[in-house]
Design an enzyme around this catalytic site. Structure first.
Site, mmCIF file in Angstrom:
data_model
loop_
_atom_site.group_PDB
_atom_site.id
_atom_site.type_symbol
_atom_site.label_atom_id
_atom_site.label_comp_id
_atom_site.label_asym_id
_atom_site.label_seq_id
_atom_site.Cartn_x
_atom_site.Cartn_y
_atom_site.Cartn_z
ATOM 1 N N HIS A 17 4.018 29.469 2.366
ATOM 2 C CA HIS A 17 3.151 29.371 3.548
ATOM 3 C C HIS A 17 3.942 29.751 4.809
ATOM 4 C CE1 HIS A 17 0.872 26.006 1.211
ATOM 5 N NE2 HIS A 17 0.134 27.092 1.161
ATOM 6 N N LYS A 41 -11.894 16.961 -1.990
ATOM 7 C CA LYS A 41 -10.629 16.841 -2.723
ATOM 8 C C LYS A 41 -9.856 15.646 -2.182
ATOM 9 C CE LYS A 41 -9.379 21.724 -3.393
ATOM 10 N NZ LYS A 41 -8.370 22.690 -2.911
ATOM 11 N N SER A 128 1.474 24.649 -3.739
ATOM 12 C CA SER A 128 1.578 23.224 -3.400
ATOM 13 C C SER A 128 1.512 22.383 -4.677
ATOM 14 C CB SER A 128 0.458 22.825 -2.446
ATOM 15 O OG SER A 128 0.549 23.568 -1.256
HETATM 16 P P1 ADP Z 1 -6.142 26.783 -0.383
HETATM 17 O O1 ADP Z 1 -6.615 27.410 0.888
HETATM 18 O O2 ADP Z 1 -6.667 27.485 -1.618
HETATM 19 O O3 ADP Z 1 -6.238 25.299 -0.447
HETATM 20 P P2 ADP Z 1 -3.317 26.734 0.190
HETATM 21 O O4 ADP Z 1 -3.409 25.747 1.263
HETATM 22 O O5 ADP Z 1 -2.354 26.435 -0.912
HETATM 23 O O6 ADP Z 1 -4.638 27.142 -0.518
HETATM 24 O O7 ADP Z 1 -2.923 28.154 0.766
HETATM 25 C C1 ADP Z 1 -3.436 28.723 1.939
HETATM 26 C C2 ADP Z 1 -3.125 30.209 1.939
HETATM 27 O O8 ADP Z 1 -1.744 30.403 1.689
HETATM 28 C C3 ADP Z 1 -3.841 31.026 0.867
HETATM 29 O O9 ADP Z 1 -4.158 32.294 1.434
HETATM 30 C C4 ADP Z 1 -2.820 31.202 -0.216
HETATM 31 O O10 ADP Z 1 -3.024 32.397 -0.957
HETATM 32 C C5 ADP Z 1 -1.554 31.295 0.607
HETATM 33 N N1 ADP Z 1 -0.376 30.872 -0.161
HETATM 34 C C6 ADP Z 1 -0.264 29.805 -0.963
HETATM 35 N N2 ADP Z 1 0.958 29.753 -1.546
HETATM 36 C C7 ADP Z 1 1.628 30.842 -1.093
HETATM 37 C C8 ADP Z 1 2.922 31.393 -1.345
HETATM 38 N N3 ADP Z 1 3.768 30.836 -2.206
HETATM 39 N N4 ADP Z 1 3.272 32.509 -0.698
HETATM 40 C C9 ADP Z 1 2.413 33.080 0.164
HETATM 41 N N5 ADP Z 1 1.170 32.647 0.407
HETATM 42 C C10 ADP Z 1 0.777 31.544 -0.204
#
Ligand code: ADP
Length: 166
Positions: A17, A41, A128
């Site tokens: 992130h 969730k 995560s």
């Molecule tokens: P969600 O919105 O599905 O709950 P997350 O909070 O985990 O997902 O992720 C938010 C955004 O960050 C999404 O666009 C996801 O693809 C991206 N993301 C998650 N993990 C990574 C990573 N390891 N590297 C880059 N981007 C990521």
């Protein structure tokens, strides 16, 4: 002013992130990280805790602001006065869902475009969920999450494990 919103759950924030945040912030005047308060969730961290952790992890980037939101991302983006949604693509498995979301959002508001960032290879496998899994077995998560939030994750995982033992 060029403003973008990076929405997500961030439960918890990972180095993947953070990499997207740093790269997106370099392209716009202001990047708002939107932390989704999703009633459907049960997260490991409350929305306030997730905002706090993101603030700690992004303190070195001056044009980043972290805010909680609930409801549709596209409505939050409009309220922020932003023109772009930032999302990360880890693998082809992300693609189908992300494309559908981007097209849906654009059909709701054609003034809002989605910018996709391909993830840095070294973080492509991190999620995560994986972080929580590794931490729950006492594994080392220092390669996966920003240093500023690492201890908080171990603490919460051990609290929840103690709760389960009661
Ligand atoms: P969600 O919105 O599905 O709950 P997350 O909070 O985990 O997902 O992720 C938010 C955004 O960050 C999404 O666009 C996801 O693809 C991206 N993301 C998650 N993990 C990574 C990573 N390891 N590297 C880059 N981007 C990521």
């Amino acid at each position: 002013m060029k403003r973008a919103v990076y929405p997500g759950s961030f439960d918890p924030v990972t180095k993947g992130h953070l990499d997207i945040i740093e790269r997106a912030a370099a392209l716009v005047d202001e990047l708002i990280v939107g932390v989704l308060n999703n009633n459907a969730k049960i997260p490991l961290f409350s929305v306030e805790e997730r905002v706090n952790m993101l603030n700690k992890a992004t303190g070195h980037i001056p044009n980043v602001r972290v805010e909680a939101f609930s409801g549709l991302s596209v409505d939050f983006v409009r309220r922020c006065g932003a023109g772009f949604i930032v999302r990360g693509l880890r693998a082809v498995t992300d693609f189908e869902y992300e494309l559908q979301m981007a097209q849906t959002n654009r059909s709701i508001d054609c003034g809002i475009d989605t910018l996709f960032f391909t993830t840095a290879l070294e973080y492509a496998y991190i999620s995560s969920t994986i972080v929580k899994e590794v931490a729950s077995y006492g594994g080392d998560i220092s390669g996966f999450v920003p240093e500023a939030v690492k201890d908080q994750i171990y603490c919460r995982i051990s609290e929840t494990q103690r709760e389960k033992c009661k």
